[in-house]
Design an enzyme around this catalytic site. Structure first.
Site, PDB file in Angstrom:
ATOM      1  N   PRO A 107     -62.999 -37.472 -68.111  1.00 57.54           N
ATOM      2  CA  PRO A 107     -63.706 -36.572 -67.197  1.00 57.54           C
ATOM      3  C   PRO A 107     -63.016 -35.209 -67.058  1.00 57.54           C
ATOM      4  O   PRO A 107     -62.458 -34.868 -66.002  1.00 57.54           O
ATOM      5  CB  PRO A 107     -63.706 -37.355 -65.878  1.00 57.54           C
ATOM      6  N   CYS A 108     -63.071 -34.438 -68.126  1.00 61.54           N
ATOM      7  CA  CYS A 108     -62.384 -33.137 -68.161  1.00 61.54           C
ATOM      8  C   CYS A 108     -62.841 -32.197 -67.043  1.00 61.54           C
ATOM      9  O   CYS A 108     -62.076 -31.325 -66.622  1.00 61.54           O
ATOM     10  CB  CYS A 108     -62.623 -32.461 -69.510  1.00 61.54           C
TER      11      CYS A 108
END
Length: 103
Positions: A55-56
C-alpha cells in the site's frame, strides 16, 4: 548494512504492516528498514513499486504532506480518502493521530 535488495525487502515489509486508515512518512519507513537517513531511497522504491500487495499510498512526506505517488497524487488522495483519511490541500488532517509508527 546489507544489499540494496535486502533494504528494499525490509521497506516493502514495513509498508505492508501499515493498517488501512493510517499513514507513515518516508523517514518512518527508512528507520523501520534499518537505514534512518535513507528516506529518499524509500521514496524511489515507492515511486517505482508496482506490487498490488504494497500500500504505497500510505507513505507520505514529513509533516503530513501527500508527497508524490508515481506521478498521480489524485489517485493517492482518493485511495487515502477511501480509507477514511481526511486530506485537505494536499495535507493530511490530524496527521499526528493517524501516523503509524512501525515497530
Amino acid at each position: 548494512m546489507g544489499s540494496p535488495s535486502e533494504f528494499a525487502a525490509r521497506v516493502l515489509a514495513a509498508v505492508r504492516r501499515i493498517p488501512p486508515g493510517r499513514v507513515a512518512t518516508y523517514g518512518d519507513i527508512a528507520e523501520a528498514a534499518g537505514r534512518p537517513r535513507a528516506w529518499r531511497a524509500v521514496g524511489t522504491l515507492m515511486r517505482t513499486c508496482t506490487r498490488q500487495d504494497v500500500p504505497c499510498h500510505r507513505i507520505v512526506a514529513s509533516g503530513g504532506r501527500l508527497g508524490g505517488f508515481g506521478g498521480n497524487p489524485g489517485l493517492k488522495r482518493a485511495l487515502l480518502r477511501a480509507e477514511g483519511v481526511i486530506v485537505v490541500n494536499d495535507r493530511i488532517r490530524s496527521f499526528s493521530q493517524i501516523r503509524y509508527s512501525p515497530p
